[in-house]
Design an enzyme around this catalytic site. Structure first.
Site, PDB file in Angstrom:
ATOM      1  CG  ASP A 159      70.187  41.212   8.775  1.00 46.44           C
ATOM      2  OD1 ASP A 159      69.338  40.522   9.354  1.00 46.44           O
ATOM      3  OD2 ASP A 159      69.894  42.234   8.124  1.00 46.44           O
ATOM      4  CG  HIS A 187      66.345  43.169   7.080  1.00 42.83           C
ATOM      5  ND1 HIS A 187      67.109  42.606   8.078  1.00 42.83           N
ATOM      6  CD2 HIS A 187      65.128  43.388   7.629  1.00 42.83           C
ATOM      7  CE1 HIS A 187      66.383  42.507   9.178  1.00 42.83           C
ATOM      8  NE2 HIS A 187      65.175  42.966   8.928  1.00 42.83           N
TER       9      HIS A 187
HETATM   10  P1  NAI Z   1      56.319  49.624  16.151  1.00 41.66           P
HETATM   11  O1  NAI Z   1      55.025  49.138  15.553  1.00 41.66           O
HETATM   12  O2  NAI Z   1      56.549  49.512  17.607  1.00 41.66           O
HETATM   13  O3  NAI Z   1      56.527  51.155  15.754  1.00 41.66           O
HETATM   14  C1  NAI Z   1      56.307  51.649  14.475  1.00 41.66           C
HETATM   15  C2  NAI Z   1      55.847  53.068  14.624  1.00 41.66           C
HETATM   16  O4  NAI Z   1      55.747  53.630  13.322  1.00 41.66           O
HETATM   17  C3  NAI Z   1      54.477  53.216  15.276  1.00 41.66           C
HETATM   18  O5  NAI Z   1      54.557  54.109  16.377  1.00 41.66           O
HETATM   19  C4  NAI Z   1      53.599  53.779  14.161  1.00 41.66           C
HETATM   20  O6  NAI Z   1      52.624  54.687  14.641  1.00 41.66           O
HETATM   21  C5  NAI Z   1      54.647  54.470  13.293  1.00 41.66           C
HETATM   22  N1  NAI Z   1      54.237  54.686  11.907  1.00 41.66           N
HETATM   23  C6  NAI Z   1      53.499  53.871  11.107  1.00 41.66           C
HETATM   24  N2  NAI Z   1      53.309  54.447   9.912  1.00 41.66           N
HETATM   25  C7  NAI Z   1      53.956  55.634   9.940  1.00 41.66           C
HETATM   26  C8  NAI Z   1      54.118  56.682   9.002  1.00 41.66           C
HETATM   27  N3  NAI Z   1      53.538  56.628   7.810  1.00 41.66           N
HETATM   28  N4  NAI Z   1      54.837  57.760   9.383  1.00 41.66           N
HETATM   29  C9  NAI Z   1      55.390  57.835  10.608  1.00 41.66           C
HETATM   30  N5  NAI Z   1      55.259  56.878  11.540  1.00 41.66           N
HETATM   31  C10 NAI Z   1      54.563  55.782  11.216  1.00 41.66           C
HETATM   32  O7  NAI Z   1      57.458  48.876  15.312  1.00 41.66           O
HETATM   33  P2  NAI Z   1      59.025  48.770  15.638  1.00 41.66           P
HETATM   34  O8  NAI Z   1      59.252  47.547  16.456  1.00 41.66           O
HETATM   35  O9  NAI Z   1      59.517  50.074  16.121  1.00 41.66           O
HETATM   36  O10 NAI Z   1      59.588  48.456  14.176  1.00 41.66           O
HETATM   37  C11 NAI Z   1      59.527  49.418  13.138  1.00 41.66           C
HETATM   38  C12 NAI Z   1      59.883  48.799  11.801  1.00 41.66           C
HETATM   39  O11 NAI Z   1      61.231  48.341  11.816  1.00 41.66           O
HETATM   40  C13 NAI Z   1      59.032  47.585  11.426  1.00 41.66           C
HETATM   41  O12 NAI Z   1      58.714  47.696  10.041  1.00 41.66           O
HETATM   42  C14 NAI Z   1      59.961  46.415  11.643  1.00 41.66           C
HETATM   43  O13 NAI Z   1      59.630  45.321  10.827  1.00 41.66           O
HETATM   44  C15 NAI Z   1      61.274  47.044  11.221  1.00 41.66           C
HETATM   45  N6  NAI Z   1      62.484  46.348  11.683  1.00 41.66           N
HETATM   46  C16 NAI Z   1      63.564  46.326  10.811  1.00 41.66           C
HETATM   47  C17 NAI Z   1      64.739  45.734  11.173  1.00 41.66           C
HETATM   48  C18 NAI Z   1      65.904  45.704  10.224  1.00 41.66           C
HETATM   49  O14 NAI Z   1      66.911  45.060  10.568  1.00 41.66           O
HETATM   50  N7  NAI Z   1      65.886  46.358   9.069  1.00 41.66           N
HETATM   51  C19 NAI Z   1      64.881  45.069  12.475  1.00 41.66           C
HETATM   52  C20 NAI Z   1      63.728  45.173  13.333  1.00 41.66           C
HETATM   53  C21 NAI Z   1      62.567  45.800  12.926  1.00 41.66           C
END
Ligand code: NAI
Length: 328
Positions: A159, A187
């Protein structure tokens, strides 16, 4: 060459992981003289995909990679880690209410908090990226009574970087010319990107933009940027999120520049009247691996209202999951 440090990344086979791991491995996060051992956590069904990512990291022949482990058990992945980047989270499914999302993630982050408590380095620096990041960080922290609460942080650096980019575009300067910008709060779309203390080449930024633009375009654009990217790309921001996670850890470990600060979601100590204990984004300076909230900033009524709105949301999130804290 220094001794290697251990960096855990959860959700390592996901979209953000696919960008993040290569940036850590190339030395962008901790420096080109700091070898790393990557300790990757995934859920069992994603371990095969994770193996493919590991093969790619190997194929880069990065000079700084001193080892890679993979696991579907938090106690293995977090063993002795110096840095823990908690990216994996449960996404919102069809028909899932906000409360359901909070609870589904509470289950994940309480287990991971306990594991960090039991096996991580006593000095571990924890960054939660997985959403709802601030409250997930709080849940992990509450489950790690033997670690200092301040070791748990949440990512609002994306952000912050988004706000820098918008302000730079509008004023025709470079993001590097801007200092002292702050993102306050959660966030989420209630966050408050604040330019009242920001400077552009040392001059007040607020004097260089129209107030109408600031209130009616800048703030909502930064708040809604995540949704705009999902709309345009068909998937949520991943490379920019990974880049900001690298920035967050690098700044925490290596420090902020003199005269500047950054934004980090950290446990509130009551500064600026914000409810103690919630993980709230503040302006912070970092030095020698420690962060400190920037004190004494003047807060006008406009800012105060926005800081309180995002605080209120975080208090509500905390209250929705409080019953899952071990000491309640
Ligand atoms: P994604 O769905 O591509 O990857 C998430 C991965 O986490 C998947 O491979 C899944 O198998 C794994 N996963 C789920 N539960 C798990 C657990 N208990 N232990 C270990 N691995 C686990 O999602 P992406 O795009 O990589 O985003 C990840 C997170 O980051 C989402 O929650 C998204 O909302 C968040 N995010 C946060 C931002 C921020 O600024 N704070 C910005 C963009 C995304």
């Amino acid at each position: 060459m220094k001794a290697p440090v251990r960096v855990a990344v959860t959700g390592a086979a996901g979209q953000i992981g696919y960008s993040l791991l290569f940036r850590i491995a190339s030395g962008d996060m901790l420096g080109k003289d700091q070898p790393v051992i990557l300790q990757l956590l995934e859920i069992t069904p994603a371990l095969e995909a994770l193996q493919g990512v590991v093969m790619e990291i190997e194929d880069c022949a990065f000079p700084l990679v001193a080892g890679i482990t993979t696991s579907d058990k938090a106690e293995e992945a977090f063993k002795d880690v110096d840095y823990a980047m908690l990216v994996g989270a449960r996404p919102r499914g069809p028909g899932m209410e906000r409360k359901d999302l909070l609870e589904a993630n509470a289950a994940i982050f309480s287990v991971q908090g306990k594991a960090l408590n039991d096996v991580a380095s006593r000095d571990v620096k924890v960054l939660v990226v997985g959403n709802p990041a601030n409250t997930n960080s709080l849940i992990a922290q509450q489950n790690a009574p033997d670690l200092d609460p301040g070791q748990f942080t949440a990512m609002t650096r994306l952000d912050h970087n988004r706000a820098l980019a918008q302000l730079a575009n509008q004023t025709g300067c470079h993001t590097q010319d801007i200092t002292r910008l702050t993102v306050w709060g959660n966030h989420s779309s209630t966050q408050y990107p604040d330019i009242s203390h920001a400077q552009i080449k040392g001059e007040p930024a607020a004097d260089k933009v129209d107030r109408q633009w600031y209130e009616n375009e800048f703030i909502p654009t930064v708040q809604q940027r995540g949704a705009a990217i999902i709309k345009a790309r068909g998937a949520s921001s991943a490379a920019s999120a990974a880049s900001s996670a690298v920035d967050h850890m690098r700044t925490w470990a290596l420090g902020t520049a003199d005269g500047d600060w950054t934004s980090m979601g950290i446990p509130s100590d009551g500064s600026y009247g914000i409810a103690e204990g919630i993980i709230y984004s503040f302006p912070v300076t970092c030095k020698n691996g420690k962060y400190e909230i920037v004190q004494g900033l003047e807060i006008d009524t406009f800012s105060r209202e926005r800081m309180q709105a995002t605080e209120q949301e975080l208090v509500e999130e905390r209250d929705a999951v409080k019953h899952l804290f071990p000491n309640q």
